[in-house]
Design a protein around this motif. Structure first.
Motif, mmCIF file in Angstrom:
data_model
loop_
_atom_site.group_PDB
_atom_site.id
_atom_site.type_symbol
_atom_site.label_atom_id
_atom_site.label_comp_id
_atom_site.label_asym_id
_atom_site.label_seq_id
_atom_site.Cartn_x
_atom_site.Cartn_y
_atom_site.Cartn_z
ATOM 1 N N ALA A 19 23.275 37.024 45.784
ATOM 2 C CA ALA A 19 24.546 36.526 46.308
ATOM 3 C C ALA A 19 24.969 37.353 47.523
ATOM 4 C CB ALA A 19 25.623 36.594 45.223
ATOM 5 N N GLN A 20 24.788 38.678 47.420
ATOM 6 C CA GLN A 20 25.176 39.590 48.502
ATOM 7 C C GLN A 20 24.355 39.316 49.761
ATOM 8 O OE1 GLN A 20 27.728 41.647 48.282
ATOM 9 N NE2 GLN A 20 27.364 42.151 50.453
ATOM 10 N N ARG A 21 23.039 39.153 49.549
ATOM 11 C CA ARG A 21 22.125 38.912 50.675
ATOM 12 C C ARG A 21 22.448 37.570 51.343
ATOM 13 N NH1 ARG A 21 20.019 40.701 54.492
ATOM 14 N NH2 ARG A 21 17.978 40.036 55.182
ATOM 15 N N GLN A 22 22.721 36.560 50.492
ATOM 16 C CA GLN A 22 23.051 35.229 51.025
ATOM 17 C C GLN A 22 24.320 35.301 51.882
ATOM 18 O OE1 GLN A 22 22.684 31.769 48.357
ATOM 19 N NE2 GLN A 22 24.617 31.007 49.149
ATOM 20 N N MET A 23 25.305 36.059 51.410
ATOM 21 C CA MET A 23 26.562 36.197 52.181
ATOM 22 C C MET A 23 26.292 36.853 53.536
ATOM 23 S SD MET A 23 29.308 37.491 49.432
ATOM 24 C CE MET A 23 29.700 36.574 47.975
ATOM 25 N N GLU A 24 25.490 37.935 53.516
ATOM 26 C CA GLU A 24 25.200 38.637 54.778
ATOM 27 C C GLU A 24 24.543 37.687 55.778
ATOM 28 O OE1 GLU A 24 24.369 42.760 52.415
ATOM 29 O OE2 GLU A 24 22.714 41.914 53.602
ATOM 30 N N LEU A 25 23.559 36.906 55.270
ATOM 31 C CA LEU A 25 22.811 36.026 56.169
ATOM 32 C C LEU A 25 23.655 34.843 56.647
ATOM 33 C CD1 LEU A 25 19.399 36.093 54.268
ATOM 34 C CD2 LEU A 25 19.892 37.150 56.482
ATOM 35 N N GLU B 188 22.022 29.909 38.671
ATOM 36 C CA GLU B 188 23.000 30.911 39.090
ATOM 37 C C GLU B 188 22.290 32.012 39.887
ATOM 38 O OE1 GLU B 188 24.958 32.563 35.720
ATOM 39 O OE2 GLU B 188 26.882 32.680 36.760
ATOM 40 N N MET B 189 23.009 32.625 40.861
ATOM 41 C CA MET B 189 22.411 33.702 41.665
ATOM 42 C C MET B 189 22.605 35.041 40.972
ATOM 43 S SD MET B 189 23.845 32.945 45.490
ATOM 44 C CE MET B 189 25.569 32.828 45.061
ATOM 45 N N THR B 190 21.702 35.979 41.228
ATOM 46 C CA THR B 190 21.970 37.359 40.815
ATOM 47 C C THR B 190 22.957 37.953 41.829
ATOM 48 O OG1 THR B 190 20.221 38.223 42.221
ATOM 49 C CG2 THR B 190 19.615 37.658 39.936
ATOM 50 N N ALA C 216 28.169 24.214 43.354
ATOM 51 C CA ALA C 216 28.489 24.295 41.924
ATOM 52 C C ALA C 216 27.214 24.551 41.137
ATOM 53 C CB ALA C 216 29.134 22.990 41.457
ATOM 54 N N VAL C 217 27.377 25.164 39.976
ATOM 55 C CA VAL C 217 26.279 25.354 39.025
ATOM 56 C C VAL C 217 26.799 24.825 37.692
ATOM 57 C CG1 VAL C 217 24.806 27.030 37.852
ATOM 58 C CG2 VAL C 217 25.458 27.401 40.244
ATOM 59 N N PRO C 218 26.109 23.825 37.095
ATOM 60 C CA PRO C 218 26.651 23.202 35.890
ATOM 61 C C PRO C 218 26.981 24.224 34.792
ATOM 62 C CG PRO C 218 24.718 22.019 36.642
ATOM 63 C CD PRO C 218 24.825 23.241 37.490
ATOM 64 N N GLY C 219 28.140 24.039 34.178
ATOM 65 C CA GLY C 219 28.527 24.879 33.043
ATOM 66 C C GLY C 219 29.000 26.276 33.425
ATOM 67 N N ARG C 220 29.069 26.587 34.720
ATOM 68 C CA ARG C 220 29.490 27.925 35.170
ATOM 69 C C ARG C 220 30.656 27.764 36.134
ATOM 70 N NH1 ARG C 220 26.501 31.150 32.212
ATOM 71 N NH2 ARG C 220 24.344 30.542 32.128
ATOM 72 N N GLN C 221 31.314 28.902 36.396
ATOM 73 C CA GLN C 221 32.296 28.926 37.478
ATOM 74 C C GLN C 221 31.563 28.670 38.792
ATOM 75 O OE1 GLN C 221 34.954 32.110 38.154
ATOM 76 N NE2 GLN C 221 36.409 30.869 37.036
ATOM 77 N N ALA C 222 32.264 28.084 39.749
ATOM 78 C CA ALA C 222 31.637 27.872 41.061
ATOM 79 C C ALA C 222 31.239 29.220 41.651
ATOM 80 C CB ALA C 222 32.632 27.170 41.975
ATOM 81 N N PRO C 223 30.057 29.294 42.302
ATOM 82 C CA PRO C 223 29.646 30.582 42.875
ATOM 83 C C PRO C 223 30.497 30.955 44.090
ATOM 84 C CG PRO C 223 28.092 28.852 43.514
ATOM 85 C CD PRO C 223 29.077 28.214 42.574
ATOM 86 N N LEU C 224 30.809 32.240 44.200
ATOM 87 C CA LEU C 224 31.535 32.719 45.385
ATOM 88 C C LEU C 224 30.512 32.877 46.514
ATOM 89 C CD1 LEU C 224 34.221 33.804 46.588
ATOM 90 C CD2 LEU C 224 33.362 36.080 46.051
ATOM 91 N N LEU C 225 30.691 32.116 47.582
ATOM 92 C CA LEU C 225 29.716 32.120 48.682
ATOM 93 C C LEU C 225 30.262 32.793 49.932
ATOM 94 C CD1 LEU C 225 28.370 28.441 48.599
ATOM 95 C CD2 LEU C 225 27.660 30.380 47.215
ATOM 96 N N VAL C 226 31.590 32.790 50.078
ATOM 97 C CA VAL C 226 32.200 33.242 51.336
ATOM 98 C C VAL C 226 33.368 34.163 50.993
ATOM 99 C CG1 VAL C 226 33.363 32.450 53.429
ATOM 100 C CG2 VAL C 226 31.543 31.057 52.445
ATOM 101 N N THR C 227 33.296 35.395 51.470
ATOM 102 C CA THR C 227 34.396 36.331 51.203
ATOM 103 C C THR C 227 35.511 36.134 52.236
ATOM 104 O OG1 THR C 227 33.422 37.980 52.647
ATOM 105 C CG2 THR C 227 32.808 38.089 50.304
ATOM 106 N N ALA C 228 36.674 36.713 51.917
ATOM 107 C CA ALA C 228 37.800 36.620 52.853
ATOM 108 C C ALA C 228 37.422 37.289 54.178
ATOM 109 C CB ALA C 228 39.031 37.279 52.244
ATOM 110 N N SER C 229 36.627 38.372 54.116
ATOM 111 C CA SER C 229 36.292 39.046 55.383
ATOM 112 C C SER C 229 35.348 38.184 56.226
ATOM 113 C CB SER C 229 35.735 40.447 55.140
ATOM 114 O OG SER C 229 34.426 40.366 54.691
#
Ligand code: NAD
Length: 378
Positions: free
Chosen positions: A216-222, A210-212, A238-251
């Motif tokens: 996650a913020q830095r990955q989105m910017e890049l 899982e990302m911190t 996906a990350v096993p056993g967790r909610q899917a990570p949010l990678l792309v915001t609506a903006s």
């Protein structure tokens, strides 16, 4: 089960009974199962040693099974704790397909991989279908139409299949994944690996960690310029056993070009893309955003065939053939059997599920021999 694999089980010495109409949605008919040597009936639970299904049986069906019966299906134990308690209390032996260990010997039994392959292919086809332009480069007398640019986030089994399929359709594909092995895997199926110069996130068993929040913020910017330039974005992270990570915001999606397409395979498990809705196409900015829901089932024939093959391989591992008959006799010393078992003989054997349902293990009682009082002989 699919008709063409019934013979593999009867050859082991098993009797196979198929619920009437079970294959209809995958275009397999009762007659096909009968011709393949199965019995077709409305009540297949009676007398079964092993009941195999895609989804777990309903509570009422489980309660009809005699103690000692085995069941095998996908069994998301964190979503159905009451069912796991019933399976334990009724003395049913249960195997979860998602718990089959991801080791080389178990590859032919790995239903997560087989279904991810189907889903990944489907994602690329959906993207190509929704996009109102060519995937491939077209050089014609009337002029040149450049290829579509596809960006894939998450390059596991589904993502690699989405890359390979988009490439076969002629798109230019760029992809990103947090695992270090992914860059080479992306290139091996014809994609260009996006290097964000961020630390990789390896978890156990070849999975991601899982990302911190900061990461996650830095990955989105890049990733923002890559997303903005894409004609089609496909997300499968996906990350096993967790909610899917949010990678792309609506903006980020709002910065995509008119006519662009987003396909979020993870929509059902939380979504990689903010605003995606499972089973629906919604508009965000200029983009159509397709949210996946039970995506493998959208190609029911290959999904069923591969799942049935996984099941046949697992059943074969757990079956002893003798005197023309067969005994379902899982060997719990085997890593694959032990790893995929959820309940057996009244005990929840999958420790994370047991801990979630029954709480922490009691520490063993202190014995006299453990007690040492200073000054006294021990
Ligand atoms: P998965 O469905 O759990 O995840 C899909 C992908 O999302 C993974 O590649 C993961 O790294 C990626 N991901 C997670 N967080 C991300 C983020 N923040 N940004 C970008 N990507 C992110 O995984 P999977 O597809 O089932 O399997 C992943 C890997 O496991 C495979 O590629 C393979 O190396 C290994 N595997 C091994 C076996 C085997 O040995 N039998 C079987 C299947 C898979």
């Amino acid at each position: 089960m699919v008709p063409e694999l019934v013979g593999k089980l009867t050859a082991l010495g098993c009797t196979v009974a198929v619920e009437s109409g079970a294959g209809m949605l995958a275009l397999y008919f009762d007659d096909d199962y009968e011709a393949a040597g199965a019995e077709v009936s409305d009540d297949v639970l009676d007398g079964a040693d092993l009941v195999v299904s895609v989804n777990p049986l309903a509570d009422a069906e489980v309660r009809r099974l005699p103690t000692g019966t085995s069941v095998m299906s996908f069994l998301p134990t964190n979503q159905v704790p009451d069912l796991v308690v019933d399976l334990r209390d009724l003395g049913i032996t249960s195997f979860a397909m998602e718990l089959v260990p991801r080791i080389s010997r178990a590859q032919s039994m790995d239903a997560l991989s087989s279904q991810a392959l189907v889903s990944g292919y489907r994602c690329a086809i959906v993207a190509a279908g929704l996009l109102r332009r060519f995937f491939p480069l077209n050089m014609t007398a009337a002029g040149t139409v450049p290829p579509a640019e596809v960006v894939v986030l998450g390059a596991g089994v589904a993502g690699l299949q989405a890359i390979a399929t988009s490439r076969r359709l002629g798109a230019v594909v760029k992809a990103y994944d947090v695992r270090s092995a992914a860059a080479e895997e992306i290139r091996s199926v014809g994609g260009q690996s996006i290097d964000l110069q961020l630390e990789t996130l390896e978890g156990s068993g070849g999975y991601a960690r899982e990302m911190t929040q900061d990461r996650a913020q830095r990955q989105m910017e890049l990733l923002t310029p890559y997303v903005a330039a894409a004609d089609a974005l496909i997300t499968t992270a996906a990350v096993p056993g967790r909610q899917a990570p949010l990678l792309v915001t609506a903006s980020m999606v709002e910065q995509m070009k008119p006519g662009s397409v987003v396909v979020d395979l993870a929509a059902e498990s939380g979504g990689n893309v903010e605003g995606s809705v499972p089973g629906e196409v919604v508009r965000i900015g200029h983009a159509q955003v397709w949210g996946g829901a039970n995506v493998a089932a959208q190609l029911p024939q290959p999904a069923s065939k591969l799942y049935a093959q996984n099941i046949v391989n697992l059943v074969t591992l757990m079956t002893r053939s003798e005197d023309g008959g067969a005994t379902f006799a899982p060997d719990f010393e085997d890593e694959i059997v032990a790893g995929s078992c959820v309940t057996h003989e009244g005990v929840i054997r999958h420790e994370p599920t047991r801990a979630a349902i029954e709480g922490p293990l009691e520490p063993p009682p202190t014995t006299v021999a453990d007690t040492y009082v200073e000054g006294e002989p021990s």
